[in-house]
Structures are given as C-alpha cells and as structure tokens.
Design an enzyme around this catalytic site. Structure first.
Site, PDB file in Angstrom:
ATOM      1  N   VAL A   7       0.779  -1.251  -0.082  1.00  0.00           N
ATOM      2  CA  VAL A   7      -0.121  -0.040  -0.023  1.00  0.00           C
ATOM      3  C   VAL A   7       0.938   1.319  -0.006  1.00  0.00           C
ATOM      4  O   VAL A   7       1.348   1.381   0.985  1.00  0.00           O
ATOM      5  CB  VAL A   7      -1.004   0.066   1.156  1.00  0.00           C
ATOM      6  N   ASN A  11      -0.613   4.099  -5.379  1.00  0.00           N
ATOM      7  CA  ASN A  11      -1.029   3.056  -5.812  1.00  0.00           C
ATOM      8  C   ASN A  11      -0.964   1.931  -4.756  1.00  0.00           C
ATOM      9  O   ASN A  11      -0.132   2.002  -3.906  1.00  0.00           O
ATOM     10  CB  ASN A  11      -0.359   2.481  -6.916  1.00  0.00           C
ATOM     11  N   ASP A 109       7.522   0.105   3.446  1.00  0.00           N
ATOM     12  CA  ASP A 109       7.974  -0.289   2.024  1.00  0.00           C
ATOM     13  C   ASP A 109       9.628  -0.107   2.017  1.00  0.00           C
ATOM     14  O   ASP A 109      10.220  -1.059   1.247  1.00  0.00           O
ATOM     15  CB  ASP A 109       7.378   0.836   1.081  1.00  0.00           C
ATOM     16  N   ASP A 129      14.450   3.789  -4.174  1.00  0.00           N
ATOM     17  CA  ASP A 129      12.981   3.453  -4.714  1.00  0.00           C
ATOM     18  C   ASP A 129      12.509   5.020  -5.283  1.00  0.00           C
ATOM     19  O   ASP A 129      12.358   5.894  -4.642  1.00  0.00           O
ATOM     20  CB  ASP A 129      12.070   3.118  -3.631  1.00  0.00           C
TER      21      ASP A 129
END
Length: 261
Positions: A7, A11, A109, A129
C-alpha cells in the site's frame, strides 16, 4: 497461494505467488476511500480474472504507509479470503537490524525493499526507490539498515511545476532528445529527468563517501526508476519487482499466519 499487497501513497500494488514464483501482479489507486466489501469484491474479481479461485489464496502479507486504508483492507481479507494478513511492522521478522533513532518511523515499504536488496544482491547495498518519494536506503554487509535519505519523487516535482506555475502544462515524464531544450515541454522534461539523474548520482556518491563502503551495490526500483537507471552508471541493477520479492521473503521468514482456523 500468497497474496502480497504493498500500500503506497499513490497505488496499491499486489502480486500473487505460486510457491516462489510471482504468478501475476496488478494495482489500484490508493486515494479512493473504499469499504471492506468494495476491496473484497475488487480483489476477488481480479483474482478470478487471472484464472485463480479465491479459495487458492491461503496467505496474505501487507506492507502499508497509508494507515487510513488498513481497517477496511484487513477486514476485506478476513471476509473474502478467510485470511488473517501478516502486517509488516514492529515485531515482524525481517532479518535486518534497524539502526535508526526511532525504528518505527522507517516506512514498511523501505524495510521491504531493503530486505529484498540485501537478500538478493548481498551487502553492503544501497537501494533506491523511485516512488511517490525517492528514497535511498543503505544496508551494511552484516544486515544493518544504517541510513536513509528521502527526497521528492519525480511525479511530485512534476506536479509542483504545473500546479504552481500557471503557464506550465502537464507533460509526459520522459527523457527528451537533448538537454538543450528549445520549447516548454522538452525543457520541463529535461529539468525533471536530468535533474533527478544529477541528484541520484550526487546522493549515491555522498552516501558511499560518508559510509566508507566503496564496494556498495546500488539497486533501483519503483515505477519511474527505469528512466533514471538507464541513464546513469551509478545504478548497477533495476528491479521493478523488488518490493514484491521482499514481501515474499518476509512472509517466508514469518510463515504461519494464513487461513484462520
């Protein structure tokens, strides 16, 4: 089968693993508010569209940086897949040691990407990232999450340009033919892409210099990462599925959630 869910701020990216193999991926926008039933029906529809029966989903793992969606999302997994999701967070076995002042502040993440980069490419490794934000995270040879840098993502910078400057249009983010732009659109593309390349090379160089890890591997991921990775020698590998791979590795380390008994 394992349903892996990342999540993000923009997106929700999902993957389904059949054993160790990533069978399929799909995504939806994060920012729409949804009930657990809306999530459940959407997930079931996609799963069945990919030729998978919902009963084949036996485990779910979720990494999230958007707390507001979690109540509905978790309940959808319980109601529609009879799975209690493994939530990546404090207490989750990752195989990394977090050396931050407050480890709970490190986004799930980033931890997931770091786990994948370390396990797949070895350490020391610097994982970049290119997402909503662009993050640079350094993992040492012995698996310590040592440092991180956060900067605005390419899309955030682009939105700032056309939202704050009345005469600048929305554009496609891509590398122009030349940095010597002669009109507005290519000049904006040049600033965004070449600016990000320059930022990336400088931050990577400084992190290597100050960490004292000249042998560090540099791995990139994220939707717009390919554009940058193809234009600089400082990135050794681009892996668009790095987060999915990290979720699988963390699931495997923590296996034992699955279907509620």
């Amino acid at each position: 089968m394992l349903l892996a869910v990342d999540v993000g701020n923009t997106n929700i990216t999902c993957g389904i693993f059949d054993g160790e193999d990533l069978f399929t991926t799909f995504r939806l926008m994060t920012k729409e508010k949804r009930t657990s039933d809306e999530y459940g029906l959407w997930f079931c529809g996609i799963v069945e569209n990919r030729g998978i029966k919902k009963e084949q989903i036996t485990d779910v793992i979720i990494a999230s940086v958007v707390p507001d969606v979690m109540h509905s999302l978790v309940n959808s997994m319980l109601k529609y897949f009879s799975c209690k999701p493994l939530i990546v967070g404090a207490g989750t076995k990752t195989g990394l040691r977090i050396a931050a002042t407050n480890p709970k502040e490190i986004g799930a993440d980033r931890v997931v990407d770091a786990v994948a980069a370390y396990e797949l490419y070895g350490g020391p490794v610097l994982v970049i990232d290119f997402g909503t934000a662009t993050t640079y995270d350094l993992v040492t040879k012995d698996g310590e999450f040592a440092a991180g840098v956060t900067s605005p993502g390419i899309a955030i910078s682009a939105n700032a340009l056309w939202n704050e400057a009345a005469k600048l249009p929305k554009i496609e983010i891509r590398k122009p033919e030349s940095i010597l732009a002669k009109e507005t659109i290519s000049s904006m593309q040049a600033g965004l892409v070449y600016g990000t390349i320059g930022q990336t090379e400088y931050i990577v160089r400084k992190m290597i210099e100050e960490s004292g890890f000249p042998e560090v591997k540099v791995v990139a991921t994220g939707g717009l990462g390919r554009i940058i990775a193809e234009e600089t020698d400082c990135i050794e590998a681009y892996d668009p599925m790095l987060t999915m791979k990290g979720l699988y590795l963390i699931y495997r380390r923590n296996k034992g959630q699955g279907k509620e008994r």
